[in-house]
Design a protein around this motif. Structure first.
Motif, PDB file in Angstrom:
ATOM      1  N   TRP A   1       0.846  -1.191   0.000  1.00 33.49           N
ATOM      2  CA  TRP A   1       0.000   0.000   0.000  1.00 33.49           C
ATOM      3  C   TRP A   1       0.887   1.248   0.000  1.00 33.49           C
ATOM      4  N   THR A   2       0.433   2.278  -0.680  1.00 32.46           N
ATOM      5  CA  THR A   2       1.268   3.481  -0.813  1.00 32.46           C
ATOM      6  C   THR A   2       1.609   4.092   0.548  1.00 32.46           C
ATOM      7  N   ASP A   3       0.722   3.933   1.543  1.00 30.30           N
ATOM      8  CA  ASP A   3       1.024   4.499   2.865  1.00 30.30           C
ATOM      9  C   ASP A   3       1.979   3.624   3.672  1.00 30.30           C
ATOM     10  N   GLN A   4       2.438   2.513   3.096  1.00 30.92           N
ATOM     11  CA  GLN A   4       3.430   1.666   3.749  1.00 30.92           C
ATOM     12  C   GLN A   4       4.848   1.984   3.271  1.00 30.92           C
ATOM     13  N   ILE A   5       4.986   2.941   2.366  1.00 30.96           N
ATOM     14  CA  ILE A   5       6.291   3.231   1.770  1.00 30.96           C
ATOM     15  C   ILE A   5       6.991   4.336   2.557  1.00 30.96           C
ATOM     16  N   ALA A   6       8.171   4.033   3.065  1.00 28.18           N
ATOM     17  CA  ALA A   6       9.007   5.015   3.765  1.00 28.18           C
ATOM     18  C   ALA A   6      10.131   5.458   2.843  1.00 28.18           C
ATOM     19  N   GLY A   7      10.663   6.635   3.106  1.00 29.07           N
ATOM     20  CA  GLY A   7      11.722   7.149   2.253  1.00 29.07           C
ATOM     21  C   GLY A   7      13.036   6.412   2.410  1.00 29.07           C
ATOM     22  N   GLY A   8      13.476   6.232   3.665  1.00 35.10           N
ATOM     23  CA  GLY A   8      14.781   5.630   3.912  1.00 35.10           C
ATOM     24  C   GLY A   8      14.719   4.518   4.943  1.00 35.10           C
ATOM     25  N   VAL A   9      15.865   3.933   5.219  1.00 35.12           N
ATOM     26  CA  VAL A   9      15.941   2.774   6.115  1.00 35.12           C
ATOM     27  C   VAL A   9      15.536   3.113   7.552  1.00 35.12           C
ATOM     28  N   PRO A  10      16.093   4.174   8.190  1.00 33.57           N
ATOM     29  CA  PRO A  10      15.698   4.453   9.577  1.00 33.57           C
ATOM     30  C   PRO A  10      14.198   4.662   9.735  1.00 33.57           C
ATOM     31  N   ALA A  11      13.585   5.378   8.801  1.00 34.58           N
ATOM     32  CA  ALA A  11      12.142   5.622   8.889  1.00 34.58           C
ATOM     33  C   ALA A  11      11.362   4.327   8.729  1.00 34.58           C
ATOM     34  N   ALA A  12      11.840   3.456   7.857  1.00 31.86           N
ATOM     35  CA  ALA A  12      11.153   2.170   7.650  1.00 31.86           C
ATOM     36  C   ALA A  12      11.239   1.301   8.891  1.00 31.86           C
ATOM     37  N   LEU A  13      12.420   1.221   9.487  1.00 31.04           N
ATOM     38  CA  LEU A  13      12.584   0.394  10.680  1.00 31.04           C
ATOM     39  C   LEU A  13      11.750   0.934  11.841  1.00 31.04           C
ATOM     40  N   ALA A  14      11.602   2.244  11.906  1.00 29.28           N
ATOM     41  CA  ALA A  14      10.808   2.840  12.979  1.00 29.28           C
ATOM     42  C   ALA A  14       9.328   2.500  12.846  1.00 29.28           C
ATOM     43  N   ARG A  15       8.893   2.129  11.646  1.00 30.56           N
ATOM     44  CA  ARG A  15       7.488   1.798  11.426  1.00 30.56           C
ATOM     45  C   ARG A  15       7.138   0.360  11.787  1.00 30.56           C
ATOM     46  N   LEU A  16       8.131  -0.471  11.993  1.00 30.17           N
ATOM     47  CA  LEU A  16       7.851  -1.878  12.281  1.00 30.17           C
ATOM     48  C   LEU A  16       7.080  -2.000  13.593  1.00 30.17           C
ATOM     49  N   ALA A  17       6.016  -2.761  13.559  1.00 30.18           N
ATOM     50  CA  ALA A  17       5.185  -2.925  14.750  1.00 30.18           C
ATOM     51  C   ALA A  17       5.932  -3.640  15.860  1.00 30.18           C
ATOM     52  N   ASP A  18       6.744  -4.626  15.494  1.00 29.22           N
ATOM     53  CA  ASP A  18       7.497  -5.389  16.477  1.00 29.22           C
ATOM     54  C   ASP A  18       8.842  -5.765  15.866  1.00 29.22           C
ATOM     55  N   PRO A  19       9.897  -4.994  16.140  1.00 24.78           N
ATOM     56  CA  PRO A  19      11.212  -5.266  15.530  1.00 24.78           C
ATOM     57  C   PRO A  19      11.799  -6.614  15.896  1.00 24.78           C
ATOM     58  N   SER A  20      11.230  -7.301  16.894  1.00 24.21           N
ATOM     59  CA  SER A  20      11.769  -8.610  17.283  1.00 24.21           C
ATOM     60  C   SER A  20      11.242  -9.740  16.402  1.00 24.21           C
ATOM     61  N   ARG A  21      10.270  -9.443  15.552  1.00 20.78           N
ATOM     62  CA  ARG A  21       9.778 -10.479  14.643  1.00 20.78           C
ATOM     63  C   ARG A  21      10.854 -10.837  13.621  1.00 20.78           C
ATOM     64  N   PRO A  22      10.808 -12.052  13.065  1.00 21.90           N
ATOM     65  CA  PRO A  22      11.767 -12.391  12.011  1.00 21.90           C
ATOM     66  C   PRO A  22      11.496 -11.560  10.762  1.00 21.90           C
ATOM     67  N   LEU A  23      12.511 -10.894  10.260  1.00 15.07           N
ATOM     68  CA  LEU A  23      12.344 -10.005   9.107  1.00 15.07           C
ATOM     69  C   LEU A  23      12.912 -10.655   7.847  1.00 15.07           C
ATOM     70  N   THR A  24      12.191 -10.461   6.753  1.00 14.72           N
ATOM     71  CA  THR A  24      12.687 -10.857   5.438  1.00 14.72           C
ATOM     72  C   THR A  24      12.775  -9.592   4.597  1.00 14.72           C
ATOM     73  N   LEU A  25      13.966  -9.256   4.113  1.00 14.63           N
ATOM     74  CA  LEU A  25      14.163  -8.074   3.276  1.00 14.63           C
ATOM     75  C   LEU A  25      14.329  -8.527   1.837  1.00 14.63           C
ATOM     76  N   ILE A  26      13.506  -7.983   0.959  1.00 12.41           N
ATOM     77  CA  ILE A  26      13.483  -8.412  -0.435  1.00 12.41           C
ATOM     78  C   ILE A  26      13.771  -7.220  -1.327  1.00 12.41           C
ATOM     79  N   SER A  27      14.817  -7.333  -2.121  1.00 12.16           N
ATOM     80  CA  SER A  27      15.149  -6.291  -3.097  1.00 12.16           C
ATOM     81  C   SER A  27      15.233  -6.939  -4.471  1.00 12.16           C
ATOM     82  N   GLY A  28      14.108  -7.125  -5.098  1.00 14.81           N
ATOM     83  CA  GLY A  28      14.055  -7.724  -6.431  1.00 14.81           C
ATOM     84  C   GLY A  28      14.000  -9.241  -6.380  1.00 14.81           C
ATOM     85  N   PRO A  29      13.905  -9.877  -7.544  1.00 19.04           N
ATOM     86  CA  PRO A  29      13.904 -11.338  -7.603  1.00 19.04           C
ATOM     87  C   PRO A  29      15.223 -11.903  -7.095  1.00 19.04           C
TER      88      PRO A  29
END
Length: 202
Positions: free
Chosen positions: A147-175
């Motif tokens: 969703w367009t409102d889920q898009i953050a500009g940079g990494v710090p802002a994106a990480l600050a939006r995570l509801a629970d940073p302790s969850r296992p994260l998967t970062l995907i940048s392309g195929p």
């Protein structure tokens, strides 16, 4: 005193005696950019398919993307109204096996937690609309709704939006892709060879 002890002694001699305050408000976001267009640009550069949708047209767009799939797998929390055809819903009581996910013609559809425009990265945090990590790492084709409102500009802002940073994260940048020592790109080494991102407006 040997060389190691001498080096450590010099480091200790120059170490501050009082606690150092580390600022945590650096780069709160990337200002002055159109986060949607920057994300699209990065995703296209990574060879991901990018599609636009509204809340009303989302089911139609997803239907077209999975039309040729033999099986469509979705996490437990993905809204049923997103699909007009049959889907296999993963759940804790009846988890989809790795063998099923690895079969030919399988497409998985997930949501995402947040997307980073500057790096073209999607972050999945195992929330109900994203499911277990294996869902987005094994099938050959991954469709991710952002969703367009889920898009953050940079990494710090994106990480600050995570509801629970302790969850296992998967970062995907392309195929899925890697490169050898001569920087020759090889796709499909691990994870989905095809990534389609649907950027949707609520």
């Amino acid at each position: 005193m040997n060389a190691r002890e001498e080096i450590l002694a010099r480091v200790r001699a120059h170490r501050p005696s009082a606690p150092v305050t580390v600022p945590r408000d650096y780069l709160p976001d990337v200002a002055g950019i159109d986060v949607v267009e920057v994300l699209v640009d990065r995703l296209v550069d990574y060879k991901a398919g990018v599609h636009r949708a509204s809340a009303a047209s989302l089911a139609e767009v997803l239907g077209a993307l999975v039309a040729s799939s033999a099986t469509v797998v979705v996490p437990p929390g993905l809204p049923p109204e997103w699909f007009t055809g049959p889907v296999v819903r993963d759940s804790a009581d009846a988890p989809v096996s790795v063998g099923t996910l690895d079969a030919a013609g399988v497409t998985v559809v997930t949501g995402c937690a947040v997307a980073i425009a500057a790096t073209g990265t999607l972050i999945l945090d195992a929330a109900p609309d994203q499911g277990r990590r294996v869902l987005s790492l094994v099938p050959d084709h991954h469709v991710c709704v952002v969703w367009t409102d889920q898009i953050a500009g940079g990494v710090p802002a994106a990480l600050a939006r995570l509801a629970d940073p302790s969850r296992p994260l998967t970062l995907i940048s392309g195929p899925s892709a890697t490169s050898d020592i001569e920087l020759n790109r090889v796709e499909g080494v691990h994870g989905p060879r095809r990534l389609d991102v649907v950027i949707a407006t609520r």
